[in-house]
Design a protein around this motif. Structure first.
Motif, PDB file in Angstrom:
ATOM      1  N   LEU A  66      -7.407  -7.039   1.811  1.00 48.27           N
ATOM      2  CA  LEU A  66      -6.204  -7.781   1.398  1.00 48.27           C
ATOM      3  C   LEU A  66      -6.557  -9.111   0.725  1.00 48.27           C
ATOM      4  O   LEU A  66      -5.879  -9.549  -0.212  1.00 48.27           O
ATOM      5  CB  LEU A  66      -5.279  -8.009   2.599  1.00 48.27           C
ATOM      6  CG  LEU A  66      -4.666  -6.727   3.192  1.00 48.27           C
ATOM      7  CD1 LEU A  66      -3.858  -7.039   4.439  1.00 48.27           C
ATOM      8  CD2 LEU A  66      -3.788  -5.983   2.167  1.00 48.27           C
ATOM      9  N   GLU A  67      -7.620  -9.713   1.195  1.00 52.21           N
ATOM     10  CA  GLU A  67      -8.116 -10.962   0.597  1.00 52.21           C
ATOM     11  C   GLU A  67      -8.459 -10.728  -0.884  1.00 52.21           C
ATOM     12  O   GLU A  67      -8.114 -11.532  -1.760  1.00 52.21           O
ATOM     13  CB  GLU A  67      -9.383 -11.353   1.364  1.00 52.21           C
ATOM     14  CG  GLU A  67      -9.772 -12.810   1.311  1.00 52.21           C
ATOM     15  CD  GLU A  67     -11.047 -13.004   2.140  1.00 52.21           C
ATOM     16  OE1 GLU A  67     -12.046 -13.402   1.533  1.00 52.21           O
ATOM     17  OE2 GLU A  67     -11.041 -12.720   3.357  1.00 52.21           O
ATOM     18  N   LYS A  91      -8.143   7.494   4.098  1.00 55.00           N
ATOM     19  CA  LYS A  91      -7.993   7.362   2.643  1.00 55.00           C
ATOM     20  C   LYS A  91      -6.525   7.473   2.193  1.00 55.00           C
ATOM     21  O   LYS A  91      -6.012   6.608   1.494  1.00 55.00           O
ATOM     22  CB  LYS A  91      -8.859   8.424   1.961  1.00 55.00           C
ATOM     23  CG  LYS A  91      -8.910   8.313   0.441  1.00 55.00           C
ATOM     24  CD  LYS A  91      -9.998   9.235  -0.105  1.00 55.00           C
ATOM     25  CE  LYS A  91     -10.009   9.245  -1.619  1.00 55.00           C
ATOM     26  NZ  LYS A  91      -8.918  10.016  -2.208  1.00 55.00           N
ATOM     27  N   GLU A  92      -5.846   8.520   2.635  1.00 52.47           N
ATOM     28  CA  GLU A  92      -4.462   8.738   2.149  1.00 52.47           C
ATOM     29  C   GLU A  92      -3.523   7.620   2.599  1.00 52.47           C
ATOM     30  O   GLU A  92      -2.699   7.139   1.818  1.00 52.47           O
ATOM     31  CB  GLU A  92      -3.949  10.103   2.620  1.00 52.47           C
ATOM     32  CG  GLU A  92      -4.588  11.243   1.832  1.00 52.47           C
ATOM     33  CD  GLU A  92      -4.190  12.617   2.353  1.00 52.47           C
ATOM     34  OE1 GLU A  92      -3.237  12.695   3.157  1.00 52.47           O
ATOM     35  OE2 GLU A  92      -4.844  13.593   1.955  1.00 52.47           O
ATOM     36  N   ASP A  93      -3.674   7.204   3.866  1.00 52.26           N
ATOM     37  CA  ASP A  93      -2.833   6.105   4.377  1.00 52.26           C
ATOM     38  C   ASP A  93      -3.089   4.826   3.588  1.00 52.26           C
ATOM     39  O   ASP A  93      -2.154   4.113   3.210  1.00 52.26           O
ATOM     40  CB  ASP A  93      -3.142   5.830   5.869  1.00 52.26           C
ATOM     41  CG  ASP A  93      -2.782   7.025   6.741  1.00 52.26           C
ATOM     42  OD1 ASP A  93      -2.022   7.881   6.259  1.00 52.26           O
ATOM     43  OD2 ASP A  93      -3.264   7.097   7.887  1.00 52.26           O
ATOM     44  N   LEU A  94      -4.366   4.554   3.341  1.00 50.03           N
ATOM     45  CA  LEU A  94      -4.722   3.317   2.638  1.00 50.03           C
ATOM     46  C   LEU A  94      -4.197   3.328   1.206  1.00 50.03           C
ATOM     47  O   LEU A  94      -3.718   2.312   0.700  1.00 50.03           O
ATOM     48  CB  LEU A  94      -6.246   3.125   2.633  1.00 50.03           C
ATOM     49  CG  LEU A  94      -6.872   2.774   3.992  1.00 50.03           C
ATOM     50  CD1 LEU A  94      -8.382   2.947   3.947  1.00 50.03           C
ATOM     51  CD2 LEU A  94      -6.528   1.346   4.415  1.00 50.03           C
ATOM     52  N   ILE A  98      -1.982   0.236   0.379  1.00 48.05           N
ATOM     53  CA  ILE A  98      -2.574  -0.818  -0.477  1.00 48.05           C
ATOM     54  C   ILE A  98      -2.815  -0.249  -1.878  1.00 48.05           C
ATOM     55  O   ILE A  98      -3.954  -0.018  -2.293  1.00 48.05           O
ATOM     56  CB  ILE A  98      -3.901  -1.366   0.139  1.00 48.05           C
ATOM     57  CG1 ILE A  98      -3.768  -1.562   1.655  1.00 48.05           C
ATOM     58  CG2 ILE A  98      -4.305  -2.684  -0.534  1.00 48.05           C
ATOM     59  CD1 ILE A  98      -5.030  -2.023   2.347  1.00 48.05           C
ATOM     60  N   PRO A  99      -1.737  -0.023  -2.642  1.00 46.14           N
ATOM     61  CA  PRO A  99      -1.879   0.607  -3.967  1.00 46.14           C
ATOM     62  C   PRO A  99      -2.625  -0.268  -4.980  1.00 46.14           C
ATOM     63  O   PRO A  99      -3.052   0.225  -6.023  1.00 46.14           O
ATOM     64  CB  PRO A  99      -0.424   0.849  -4.400  1.00 46.14           C
ATOM     65  CG  PRO A  99       0.388  -0.125  -3.608  1.00 46.14           C
ATOM     66  CD  PRO A  99      -0.335  -0.313  -2.306  1.00 46.14           C
TER      67      PRO A  99
END
Length: 432
Positions: A66-67, A91-94, A98-99
């Motif tokens: 996120l940083e 992977k899929e959740d991320l 976080i697109p």
């Protein structure tokens, strides 16, 4: 922001670090310049190599991503890529959450990143690393994955089954690194003692270490992450036979109470553990044992915990780390046990155990006062040269501080050092 410059950030363990080093070499062969774990962003591209082992590690990986998402939004970087254990598992959740990340890679397909940047995998660089450690030591990964299914551990879910690297490939890597100036090797795997079982059903770790020890220029070999169940005792013979195999063993025990060990699926009993420690200490006098303990596992009672504390007092581990149980989805523990030890009880137990260990550490280090031992110099810091004895692994174990005003020492060289003073986690000495 420099064009063709890549910042690589590595989270978690030394096994991840090796992956980052392999990737850096490929990037450099493709004309990029890489910096590793730099305090200040330098490049146009950032690659975060994540850890997904326990809750706190996952949290740290997410915060780091996120940083860099913020840095990308502010125009400080152009592209952000994520690889490693966390993205292998989620992977899929991320991708949904976080697109802003340009692409997520797992633990094994990260070379795809080269193609996605319009570059190629350079075959002559396969297995070659850009070392991020001081040039005199390196981590040597001999296997990937784990066949043990401990009830609390997500590693097999992330890395898959144990796969040993071919022996000749490992020996060739060692020779290459020795030629580049590496003197000390930290041998690592998820499960060191299982080396070779997937190849022919036999444990070949002792033979492998013996062959590494025979390579000219290998000064120190240190063993990390052994498993106590069916421990190959012939490994201890190699330690005695070969002076360059350090009298050091990192063997995670996790607990000692029979009921907790059984619930954890450790396949070992209290008696077998105690017998093993006695054998190790008897067969390799002076060995330093590093272990890891887990407190607050579901069902751990106050009696179980007290039994663990008494065991630690008896075993007098030279090095000990501990962590509190966190429920990892997909593991046997998460699916079959209630996480019934309150967070504050877990924390109290952790603090209590580490306080006991702190005293033991202080006593163990104080016993070295007056001894003269070989020390390798890692770096110069302020008024001291910082080095280590054979009993100390980089970054996790005590260091030896030697004043800079007496003699000029060279980083990466060995010196005979007399220990003059000891603190809990550091020694002070002078070159003799």
């Amino acid at each position: 922001m420099k064009k063709n410059q890549i910042d690589i950030i590595t989270m978690g363990c030394s096994k991840n670090l090796v992956d980052s080093e392999l990737l850096m070499k490929q990037f450099e062969a493709n004309g990029y310049h890489c910096t590793h774990d730099s305090k200040k962003l330098q490049g146009e591209i950032v690659v975060v190599n994540t850890c997904g082992f326990i809750e706190s590690a996952k949290e740290e990986s997410i915060n780091t991503i996120l940083e860099f998402v913020n840095a990308k939004n502010e125009g400080k970087i152009n592209k952000l890529f994520v690889m490693g254990c966390l993205s292998q598992r989620y992977k899929e959740d991320l991708e949904k959450e976080i697109p802003e990340v340009d692409r997520f890679y797992g633990k094994f397909n990260y070379k795809q990143l080269l193609n996605d940047l319009g570059k190629a995998d350079i075959p002559s660089c396969n297995g070659v690393r850009h070392l991020t450690t001081p040039r005199h030591y390196a981590y040597l990964k001999i296997a990937e994955g784990c066949d043990r299914h401990c009830a609390y551990c997500a590693i097999p879910l992330i890395t898959g089954k144990h796969v040993s690297r071919p022996k000749q490939e490992i020996l060739d890597e060692v020779k290459r690194m020795v030629a580049a100036g590496v003197k000390e090797f930290q041998v690592i795997a998820q499960e060191l003692t299982y080396y070779g079982v997937d190849i022919d059903g036999k444990r070949h770790i002792a033979d492998l270490i013996r062959d590494i020890a025979d390579i000219p220029g290998v000064k120190w070999i240190r063993l990390h992450y052994a498993y106590p169940n069916q421990f190959p005792l012939e490994l201890l013979d190699v330690m005695n036979e070969k002076s360059n195999v350090c009298r050091y063993l990192d063997i995670a025990l996790q607990h000692i109470s029979d009921s907790v060990l059984k619930a954890m699926h450790r396949h070992i009993t209290k008696k077998e553990t105690i017998d093993l420690i006695k054998q190790i200490r008897a067969r390799v006098p002076g060995i330093h044992l590093r272990t890891t303990m887990l407190v607050g596992f579901p069902g751990e009672t106050e009696d179980d915990f007290n039994e663990l504390v008494e065991f630690v007092k008896w075993a007098r581990f030279e090095r000990l780390g501990a962590f509190v149980y966190s429920e990892e989805e997909g593991t046997f523990g998460a699916e079959n046990y209630e996480d019934d030890v309150p967070a504050e009880v877990k924390q109290r137990r952790l603090d209590e155990l580490m306080a006991v260990q702190q005293e033991i550490s202080a006593e163990v280090e104080a016993e070295k006062i007056g001894e003269t031992m070989p020390v390798i110099i890692d770096r110069k810091e302020g008024e001291y040269y910082i080095g280590r004895t054979e009993f100390c692994s980089p970054e996790v174990d005590p260091e030896v501080l030697i004043p800079t005003d007496k003699k000029v020492l060279r980083v990466g060289n060995f010196y005979s050092v007399k220990i003059l003073q000891a603190e809990e986690f550091d020694l002070y000495g002078e070159v003799v």
